[in-house]
Design an enzyme around this catalytic site. Structure first.
Site, PDB file in Angstrom:
ATOM      1  N   TYR A 139      35.154   2.041  10.337  1.00  0.00           N
ATOM      2  CA  TYR A 139      35.083   2.379   8.914  1.00  0.00           C
ATOM      3  C   TYR A 139      36.467   2.668   8.318  1.00  0.00           C
ATOM      4  O   TYR A 139      37.128   1.777   7.800  1.00  0.00           O
ATOM      5  CB  TYR A 139      34.079   3.528   8.622  1.00  0.00           C
ATOM      6  CG  TYR A 139      33.727   3.487   7.151  1.00  0.00           C
ATOM      7  CD1 TYR A 139      32.558   2.870   6.713  1.00  0.00           C
ATOM      8  CD2 TYR A 139      34.613   3.978   6.180  1.00  0.00           C
ATOM      9  CE1 TYR A 139      32.289   2.754   5.361  1.00  0.00           C
ATOM     10  CE2 TYR A 139      34.342   3.858   4.831  1.00  0.00           C
ATOM     11  CZ  TYR A 139      33.175   3.252   4.433  1.00  0.00           C
ATOM     12  OH  TYR A 139      32.926   3.122   3.097  1.00  0.00           O
ATOM     13  N   GLY A 149      20.967   3.390  -4.789  1.00  0.00           N
ATOM     14  CA  GLY A 149      21.958   4.249  -4.137  1.00  0.00           C
ATOM     15  C   GLY A 149      22.600   5.274  -5.049  1.00  0.00           C
ATOM     16  O   GLY A 149      21.932   5.903  -5.884  1.00  0.00           O
ATOM     17  N   PHE A 150      23.917   5.449  -4.868  1.00  0.00           N
ATOM     18  CA  PHE A 150      24.641   6.463  -5.623  1.00  0.00           C
ATOM     19  C   PHE A 150      24.715   6.159  -7.121  1.00  0.00           C
ATOM     20  O   PHE A 150      24.741   7.076  -7.940  1.00  0.00           O
ATOM     21  CB  PHE A 150      26.060   6.624  -5.062  1.00  0.00           C
ATOM     22  CG  PHE A 150      26.101   7.346  -3.755  1.00  0.00           C
ATOM     23  CD1 PHE A 150      25.729   8.681  -3.671  1.00  0.00           C
ATOM     24  CD2 PHE A 150      26.496   6.700  -2.591  1.00  0.00           C
ATOM     25  CE1 PHE A 150      25.756   9.369  -2.457  1.00  0.00           C
ATOM     26  CE2 PHE A 150      26.529   7.380  -1.370  1.00  0.00           C
ATOM     27  CZ  PHE A 150      26.160   8.704  -1.309  1.00  0.00           C
ATOM     28  N   LEU A 210      24.970   7.981   3.950  1.00  0.00           N
ATOM     29  CA  LEU A 210      23.541   7.925   3.661  1.00  0.00           C
ATOM     30  C   LEU A 210      22.991   6.546   3.958  1.00  0.00           C
ATOM     31  O   LEU A 210      23.729   5.562   3.951  1.00  0.00           O
ATOM     32  CB  LEU A 210      23.322   8.217   2.179  1.00  0.00           C
ATOM     33  CG  LEU A 210      23.277   9.695   1.817  1.00  0.00           C
ATOM     34  CD1 LEU A 210      23.333   9.861   0.318  1.00  0.00           C
ATOM     35  CD2 LEU A 210      21.999  10.317   2.369  1.00  0.00           C
ATOM     36  N   LEU A 242      29.770  -0.099  -7.326  1.00  0.00           N
ATOM     37  CA  LEU A 242      29.362  -1.386  -6.762  1.00  0.00           C
ATOM     38  C   LEU A 242      29.499  -1.371  -5.246  1.00  0.00           C
ATOM     39  O   LEU A 242      30.447  -0.808  -4.710  1.00  0.00           O
ATOM     40  CB  LEU A 242      30.254  -2.508  -7.289  1.00  0.00           C
ATOM     41  CG  LEU A 242      30.159  -2.876  -8.765  1.00  0.00           C
ATOM     42  CD1 LEU A 242      31.077  -4.053  -9.054  1.00  0.00           C
ATOM     43  CD2 LEU A 242      28.735  -3.197  -9.157  1.00  0.00           C
ATOM     44  N   ALA A 243      28.568  -2.009  -4.574  1.00  0.00           N
ATOM     45  CA  ALA A 243      28.714  -2.323  -3.155  1.00  0.00           C
ATOM     46  C   ALA A 243      28.276  -3.761  -3.000  1.00  0.00           C
ATOM     47  O   ALA A 243      27.125  -4.089  -3.272  1.00  0.00           O
ATOM     48  CB  ALA A 243      27.862  -1.400  -2.294  1.00  0.00           C
ATOM     49  N   GLY A 270      26.751  -0.802 -11.253  1.00  0.00           N
ATOM     50  CA  GLY A 270      26.101  -0.626  -9.950  1.00  0.00           C
ATOM     51  C   GLY A 270      25.014   0.428 -10.063  1.00  0.00           C
ATOM     52  O   GLY A 270      24.921   1.346  -9.249  1.00  0.00           O
ATOM     53  N   ALA A 271      24.176   0.293 -11.121  1.00  0.00           N
ATOM     54  CA  ALA A 271      23.295   1.382 -11.563  1.00  0.00           C
ATOM     55  C   ALA A 271      21.896   1.358 -10.965  1.00  0.00           C
ATOM     56  O   ALA A 271      21.094   2.230 -11.272  1.00  0.00           O
ATOM     57  CB  ALA A 271      23.166   1.326 -13.092  1.00  0.00           C
TER      58      ALA A 271
END
Ligand code: NAI
Ligand code: NA
Length: 396
Positions: free
Chosen positions: A234, A51-52, A272, A138-139, A47-48
């Protein structure tokens, strides 16, 4: 071509290569300005590209001179059709890393699949031997299960009762009431399957089986808690159940890494603006108030500031890693400060379409949203003709 933003709801269909490049450059400059971190040397980031995960990769590479392999799912460009932003981010990152003499290669494909895991394993074997840090960031709204082939879809719904609260359309600033029906049992299961910890464990098992984890290797995944205000949608909703599962998985992984004295952590990060969070009802209004209050108190952070603090002050601070009583690392500490949350609560009750302009930071939200796609980035000339077809030099 001249590339302009084309938005549809909370997504943007275009991305700007120079704007994305500038964003990556700004993040690299920030990390360099904070000085070296005695951190990881060989890092796999799942998940690079945004985002984070991207911020983690930049922090590892430019804070600790780490070799990085990045895995992501991004849309490549075609003539007259820009790539997705993570593609341009990854191209910019790799160019900068290579210029700095750092190893950086990338794999574009479905991280949930056996094929992409195998491809990653082969690359680590060939080039790095072992890794000492695995970031799992990952999202995704969907996951095709590697064993059954079933495609699971995650949902963002409350559990038990319908939930009604304010939400904002961050393009117009209009505040309205939104009501979300509660999830079914199946919705809950599906969301856990997509965003819970099963795939993280699959990755770690696969890497361990091939002896690709260095002694005392660490792995980290990201979670969110947030205030009472957003709990129904959430932390106590479907996504929260998935996060509960992810957090529990950290303990399972740590147990299975006993032989190499490895450890799995979850870091709870701050809310964020990312592609993932823009899609959650109610959250954008919360974030626009949060930004306002955190900026006023000089404690606002973006992804890169969060990851710099995670690496330098938590993971690699040369002493014991501080966690809460559920074993989680907390870099949401400033978001959750009592004074910050009390102020947001007060603003929330007063937030209307009319007041939001002055009491919230809608402009900051909107700006960050466009920035995700490389738009409205300071210093970029959007009238210039740009080449939309950009290559990622180390793409496998
Ligand atoms: P993001 O949308 O910016 O990044 C997602 C990454 O996953 C991208 O690199 C994308 O290419 C990759 N990806 C998605 N599906 C994939 C697939 N099938 N195969 C390979 N790569 C795939 O998301 P963000 O916000 O950085 O989220 C990362 C983690 O941080 C998530 O676990 C999220 O819940 C968590 N988090 C997010 C917060 C927020 O406010 N955005 C707050 C705290 C935690
Ligand atoms: Na990410």
């Amino acid at each position: 071509m001249i590339i302009e933003p084309r938005t549809r709801g909370f997504i943007c269909l275009t991305a700007h290569p120079i704007g994305c490049e500038q964003n990556v450059q700004n993040q690299i400059d920030y990390i360099k300005s904070k000085g070296a971190i005695n951190g990881p040397k060989k890092v796999l980031v799942i998940g690079a590209s945004t985002g984070f995960g991207l911020a983690s990769r930049i922090t590892a590479a430019f804070g600790s001179d780490a070799a990085t392999i990045g895995v992501f799912l991004e849309k490549p460009p075609k003539p007259n059709r820009p790539a997705s932003p993570g593609w341009y981010n990854s191209a910019a990152f790799e160019n900068q890393a290579h210029q700095a003499g750092l190893y950086a290669k990338s794999i574009n494909g479905d991280a949930f699949s056996k094929e992409i895991k195998q491809q990653t394993i082969d690359l680590i074997k060939k080039d790095l031997g072992q890794v000492d840090l695995v970031i799992y960031s990952l999202a995704s709204p969907v996951r095709v299960h590697p064993e059954t082939g079933v495609k699971h879809k995650s949902v963002l719904k409350p559990i038990g009762d319908p939930y009604t609260n304010k939400t904002v359309d961050f393009h117009t600033g209009d505040i309205s009431q939104v009501s979300i029906d509660p999830a079914t049992e199946e919705d809950i299961e599906n969301t856990i399957t997509v965003m819970g910890g099963e795939d993280w464990k699959f990755w770690m098992d696969a890497l361990q089986k091939e002896d690709l984890l260095a002694p005392e290797a660490k792995t980290i995944a990201y979670s969110y808690i947030g205030p009472k205000l957003t709990e129904p949608v959430y932390r106590k909703g479907t996504i929260g159940r998935a996060k509960d599962h992810l957090e529990a998985t950290a303990f399972d992984i740590t147990k299975s890494l006993k032989d190499i004295d490895g450890k799995a952590y979850v870091s709870v990060n701050k809310a964020l603006v990312t592609q993932a969070s823009s899609a959650i009802p109610v959250i954008p209004l919360y974030i626009s108030l949060l930004y306002k209050v955190m900026k006023e108190n000089n404690v606002h952070e973006g992804c890169i500031e969060q990851m710099q603090r995670l690496f330098a002050d938590r993971l690699y601070n040369n002493s014991e890693i501080e966690t809460d009583d559920e074993g989680r690392i907390r870099v949401d500490d400033w978001e959750m400060r009592e004074d910050i949350q009390a102020k947001i609560k007060e603003l929330w009750d007063n937030a209307t379409t009319e007041t939001l302009v002055s009491i919230g930071d809608l402009e900051g939200y909107s700006n960050d949203f466009f920035n995700l796609f490389g738009f409205k980035v300071a210093g970029v000339d959007y009238n210039q003709d740009v080449n939309e077809v950009v290559e990622i030099p180390g793409l496998q």
